[in-house]
Scaffold this motif. Sequence first.
Motif, PDB file in Angstrom:
ATOM      1  N   UNK A 197    -122.741 -31.167  74.226  1.00 47.82           N
ATOM      2  CA  UNK A 197    -124.158 -30.776  74.352  1.00 47.82           C
ATOM      3  C   UNK A 197    -125.014 -32.010  74.623  1.00 47.82           C
ATOM      4  N   UNK A 198    -124.734 -33.088  73.897  1.00 46.38           N
ATOM      5  CA  UNK A 198    -125.467 -34.346  74.110  1.00 46.38           C
ATOM      6  C   UNK A 198    -125.296 -34.831  75.541  1.00 46.38           C
ATOM      7  N   UNK A 199    -124.070 -34.795  76.038  1.00 43.60           N
ATOM      8  CA  UNK A 199    -123.770 -35.257  77.395  1.00 43.60           C
ATOM      9  C   UNK A 199    -124.472 -34.397  78.437  1.00 43.60           C
ATOM     10  N   UNK A 200    -124.369 -33.088  78.304  1.00 47.37           N
ATOM     11  CA  UNK A 200    -124.892 -32.181  79.327  1.00 47.37           C
ATOM     12  C   UNK A 200    -126.413 -32.068  79.300  1.00 47.37           C
ATOM     13  N   UNK A 233    -110.145 -26.087  77.561  1.00 48.51           N
ATOM     14  CA  UNK A 233    -111.245 -26.964  77.154  1.00 48.51           C
ATOM     15  C   UNK A 233    -112.427 -26.095  76.725  1.00 48.51           C
ATOM     16  N   UNK A 234    -112.308 -25.392  75.598  1.00 51.47           N
ATOM     17  CA  UNK A 234    -113.313 -24.375  75.231  1.00 51.47           C
ATOM     18  C   UNK A 234    -114.727 -24.896  75.095  1.00 51.47           C
ATOM     19  N   UNK A 235    -114.893 -26.110  74.569  1.00 51.19           N
ATOM     20  CA  UNK A 235    -116.239 -26.645  74.373  1.00 51.19           C
ATOM     21  C   UNK A 235    -116.969 -26.831  75.702  1.00 51.19           C
ATOM     22  N   UNK A 236    -116.217 -27.169  76.746  1.00 51.21           N
ATOM     23  CA  UNK A 236    -116.832 -27.399  78.058  1.00 51.21           C
ATOM     24  C   UNK A 236    -117.324 -26.098  78.690  1.00 51.21           C
ATOM     25  N   UNK A 237    -116.735 -24.986  78.306  1.00 53.00           N
ATOM     26  CA  UNK A 237    -117.208 -23.699  78.819  1.00 53.00           C
ATOM     27  C   UNK A 237    -118.378 -23.190  77.983  1.00 53.00           C
ATOM     28  N   UNK A 238    -118.300 -23.368  76.684  1.00 50.46           N
ATOM     29  CA  UNK A 238    -119.352 -22.829  75.809  1.00 50.46           C
ATOM     30  C   UNK A 238    -120.620 -23.681  75.812  1.00 50.46           C
ATOM     31  N   UNK A 239    -120.501 -24.941  76.251  1.00 53.17           N
ATOM     32  CA  UNK A 239    -121.693 -25.785  76.279  1.00 53.17           C
ATOM     33  C   UNK A 239    -122.746 -25.221  77.220  1.00 53.17           C
ATOM     34  N   UNK A 240    -122.340 -24.454  78.222  1.00 56.21           N
ATOM     35  CA  UNK A 240    -123.307 -23.866  79.159  1.00 56.21           C
ATOM     36  C   UNK A 240    -124.318 -22.973  78.439  1.00 56.21           C
ATOM     37  N   UNK A 300    -119.130 -39.452  81.259  1.00 50.93           N
ATOM     38  CA  UNK A 300    -118.643 -38.325  80.457  1.00 50.93           C
ATOM     39  C   UNK A 300    -118.947 -36.998  81.148  1.00 50.93           C
ATOM     40  N   UNK A 301    -120.126 -36.903  81.730  1.00 53.31           N
ATOM     41  CA  UNK A 301    -120.538 -35.682  82.439  1.00 53.31           C
ATOM     42  C   UNK A 301    -119.604 -35.398  83.614  1.00 53.31           C
ATOM     43  N   UNK A 302    -119.302 -36.436  84.370  1.00 54.10           N
ATOM     44  CA  UNK A 302    -118.446 -36.266  85.541  1.00 54.10           C
ATOM     45  C   UNK A 302    -117.027 -35.889  85.131  1.00 54.10           C
ATOM     46  N   UNK A 303    -116.512 -36.523  84.097  1.00 50.47           N
ATOM     47  CA  UNK A 303    -115.170 -36.174  83.610  1.00 50.47           C
ATOM     48  C   UNK A 303    -115.153 -34.727  83.131  1.00 50.47           C
ATOM     49  N   UNK A 304    -116.185 -34.328  82.399  1.00 50.85           N
ATOM     50  CA  UNK A 304    -116.262 -32.951  81.922  1.00 50.85           C
ATOM     51  C   UNK A 304    -116.218 -31.949  83.056  1.00 50.85           C
ATOM     52  N   UNK A 305    -116.956 -32.220  84.124  1.00 45.34           N
ATOM     53  CA  UNK A 305    -116.966 -31.298  85.261  1.00 45.34           C
ATOM     54  C   UNK A 305    -115.626 -31.269  85.999  1.00 45.34           C
ATOM     55  N   UNK A 306    -114.927 -32.394  86.038  1.00 46.04           N
ATOM     56  CA  UNK A 306    -113.595 -32.412  86.658  1.00 46.04           C
ATOM     57  C   UNK A 306    -112.612 -31.568  85.848  1.00 46.04           C
ATOM     58  N   UNK A 307    -112.737 -31.624  84.526  1.00 47.31           N
ATOM     59  CA  UNK A 307    -111.883 -30.791  83.676  1.00 47.31           C
ATOM     60  C   UNK A 307    -112.187 -29.307  83.884  1.00 47.31           C
ATOM     61  N   UNK A 308    -113.461 -28.985  84.032  1.00 44.44           N
ATOM     62  CA  UNK A 308    -113.849 -27.597  84.293  1.00 44.44           C
ATOM     63  C   UNK A 308    -113.309 -27.132  85.641  1.00 44.44           C
ATOM     64  N   UNK A 309    -113.383 -28.003  86.651  1.00 44.46           N
ATOM     65  CA  UNK A 309    -112.807 -27.662  87.964  1.00 44.46           C
ATOM     66  C   UNK A 309    -111.334 -27.312  87.827  1.00 44.46           C
ATOM     67  N   UNK A 310    -110.600 -28.167  87.119  1.00 40.76           N
ATOM     68  CA  UNK A 310    -109.172 -27.947  86.915  1.00 40.76           C
ATOM     69  C   UNK A 310    -108.931 -26.601  86.233  1.00 40.76           C
ATOM     70  N   UNK A 311    -109.628 -26.361  85.113  1.00 44.75           N
ATOM     71  CA  UNK A 311    -109.385 -25.109  84.395  1.00 44.75           C
ATOM     72  C   UNK A 311    -109.864 -23.901  85.185  1.00 44.75           C
TER      73      UNK A 311
END
Length: 276
Positions: free
Chosen positions: A201-204, A266-273, A213-224
């Motif tokens: 949440x802090x990052x986004x 990566x559940x936190x990356x989906x729920x952070x939205x 951190x933001x860019x890495x998070x989005x790359x993980x979301x792309x993968x998933x």
Amino acid sequence: MTYDPSKDGAEMDFRQRMSYGDYLQIDRILTAQLPLSSAHDEMLFIIQHQTSELWMKLALYEIQAARKMIAADQTQEALKMLSRVARIFEQLNSAWDVLRTMTPSEYTRFRDDLGQSSGFQSWQYRLIEYAAGNRNLAMLKPHEHRPDILEMLEAELARPSLYDEVLRRLARIGLPVPEEVLKRDLRQAWQFDEGVMAVWVTVYRDPSRYWEAYEVGEKLVDFEDYFRRWRFNHVTTVERVIGFKRGTGGTAGTSYLKRMLEVELFPELWRVRTEL
């Protein structure tokens, strides 16, 4: 006049030189298709799964390299590799379109010849899941007859997953990743964590400040994202071809595959939205 490439310098004599086929081991690849029936569509079934295993080999190669780069604080290099992993799964998704040209009656003609072999026994697929963080220890059992493969899977369970390495990197750059997360039992599947959620949440909420951190998070979301699509396409293809029959490996078929759709890497990356 018939064109002769040798007139422009093209090499035409490979009796003493390495050719394209030699380099790529084409003979070995093209003789690895051994249908067990006379059914026309078994060749499609074999090649679709063999090529998927080749793409998974490359996905593992890139995931392992990306994880190593993140652990060494070389995040930019890892981003390129993670982008490639997403594109690999895009390619894997396209393969289902070809397999879906096979009708139920065509598959029935050779299904019994498969015995108890099933895609859920793919050890490369299991390694991808383990590397990403979905560490279901029950899924070691289908590989117990191969000590070499079991050793690889156990070695994977002993090292931090891709997501673990990302979170360790976030901690190193000053983000408050919970200490219990950094010291967790690596053999266990990742579980949603409120502290990790707070970090994302802090990052986004301030991506310019935490751009890495933001860019890495989005790359993980792309993968998933592509990984989820691959699972969904698997379900729909199986349902289209065999309906609700049990799988050849004894699983519940489509109902088993639908349960896999609920797994989040990566559940936190989906729920952070939801929090933004």
